[in-house]
Design a protein around this motif. Structure first.
Motif, PDB file in Angstrom:
ATOM      1  N   LYS A 182      13.740  -5.260   0.245  1.00  0.00           N
ATOM      2  CA  LYS A 182      12.941  -5.568  -0.932  1.00  0.00           C
ATOM      3  C   LYS A 182      13.687  -5.365  -1.998  1.00  0.00           C
ATOM      4  O   LYS A 182      13.680  -6.177  -3.074  1.00  0.00           O
ATOM      5  N   LEU A 241      10.913 -11.148   0.442  1.00  0.00           N
ATOM      6  CA  LEU A 241       9.587 -10.858   0.993  1.00  0.00           C
ATOM      7  C   LEU A 241       9.976 -10.279   2.492  1.00  0.00           C
ATOM      8  O   LEU A 241      10.827 -10.775   3.057  1.00  0.00           O
ATOM      9  N   LYS A 295       8.009  -9.699   6.117  1.00  0.00           N
ATOM     10  CA  LYS A 295       6.941  -9.980   7.044  1.00  0.00           C
ATOM     11  C   LYS A 295       7.134  -8.915   8.197  1.00  0.00           C
ATOM     12  O   LYS A 295       8.273  -9.034   8.903  1.00  0.00           O
ATOM     13  N   LYS A 333       5.093  -0.050  -0.666  1.00  0.00           N
ATOM     14  CA  LYS A 333       4.946  -1.591  -1.057  1.00  0.00           C
ATOM     15  C   LYS A 333       6.262  -2.024  -0.805  1.00  0.00           C
ATOM     16  O   LYS A 333       6.893  -3.068  -1.593  1.00  0.00           O
ATOM     17  N   ASP A 389       5.260  -7.405   2.853  1.00  0.00           N
ATOM     18  CA  ASP A 389       4.402  -8.565   2.108  1.00  0.00           C
ATOM     19  C   ASP A 389       3.279  -9.066   2.971  1.00  0.00           C
ATOM     20  O   ASP A 389       2.483  -9.753   2.577  1.00  0.00           O
ATOM     21  N   TYR A 390       3.678  -8.914   4.420  1.00  0.00           N
ATOM     22  CA  TYR A 390       2.612  -9.582   5.280  1.00  0.00           C
ATOM     23  C   TYR A 390       2.859  -9.030   6.447  1.00  0.00           C
ATOM     24  O   TYR A 390       3.816  -8.450   7.162  1.00  0.00           O
ATOM     25  N   VAL A 393      -2.171  -5.990   1.506  1.00  0.00           N
ATOM     26  CA  VAL A 393      -1.207  -6.697   2.006  1.00  0.00           C
ATOM     27  C   VAL A 393      -1.712  -7.830   2.903  1.00  0.00           C
ATOM     28  O   VAL A 393      -2.719  -7.660   3.396  1.00  0.00           O
TER      29      VAL A 393
END
Ligand code: SF4
Length: 229
Positions: free
Chosen positions: A89, A94, A96, A114, A117-118, A155
């Protein structure tokens, strides 16, 4: 972290994104239909270091949107995984994560920090059949906790089930539907008998296209969107 596989570019594993993909080693399940037996039984010979992945990312900042972390079961690596995701990050990519949902505390930490993202979480079967489906004892409360955690997070996510006729009856999907009621995205994945953890499963079949349409219709009563892959 050390990885047991690396793909430089995938257009299909992170919805709508161009990504690379790393495979973590080890899994706490033994799904007979698993396509990555060498990762699960930890006999994989290729080893890719974290530094090699970061060197690759540094050269691809303009070409890649993100990275997919799959396995094996990535969350088995706990803090190591969290540290790796943080670094990814920080480099602006991103993330996943593919998971079987057995470690809600790791998922929670990644969500709270945080650094995710997926999330794509497998729903292997109705909870009542989990142990039988994955051939390992399962703490189904942890699976339920992961489902709830993911659904209430901000998310992006999907749930997904690999469908083998001998393992899952049409009625089983009602029980799955109840567990993920209200979920944003759910995918029914057709079982493809190629390289498998249990070679005897090569003879097993998935449902027909017509039956998948019925299943899709059924699951759309529980979730906001049900797709078939
Ligand atoms: S399919 Fe996923 S959860 Fe099942 S054994 Fe393979 S890596 Fe583990």
């Amino acid at each position: 972290m050390v990885f047991g596989g690396f793909e430089k570019c995938t257009l299909i594993d992170y919805p709508g994104k161009v990504a690379c993909m790393v495979y973590t080693i080890g899994c706490n399940f033994r799904c007979p239909y698993c396509h990555n037996p060498e990762l699960v039984d930890e006999t994989v010979e290729v080893k890719i270091t974290e530094d090699q992945v970061f060197d690759f990312l540094d050269e691809r900042t303009k070409m890649l949107d993100g990275i997919v972390i799959t396995g094996g079961e990535p969350t088995m690596h706990g803090n190591e995984l969290i540290k790796f995701m943080k670094k990814v990050k920080e480099k602006g990519f991103l993330v996943k994560l593919d998971s079987n949902g057995t470690n809600p505390s790791v998922l929670k930490e990644a969500i709270d920090l945080k650094i995710i993202d997926y999330i794509a979480m497998d729903i292997k079967s109705p909870l009542s059949k989990y142990t039988q489906t994955v051939a390992r004892p399962v703490d189904v409360a942890a699976i339920r906790e992961s489902i709830a955690l993911i659904m209430k997070s901000a998310v992006e996510y999907e749930f997904r089930t690999t469908v083998i006729k001998a393992q899952l009856s049409l009625q089983d999907f009602d029980e799955i539907g109840q567990e993920i009621k209200g979920a944003k995205k759910y995918f029914l994945q057709k079982f493809i008998p190629n390289k498998l953890l249990n070679p005897q499963f090569r003879k097993k079949a998935t449902y027909s296209d017509e039956e998948f349409l019925l299943l899709q219709e059924k699951m759309n009563n529980y979730v906001k969107y049900c797709g078939v892959r």
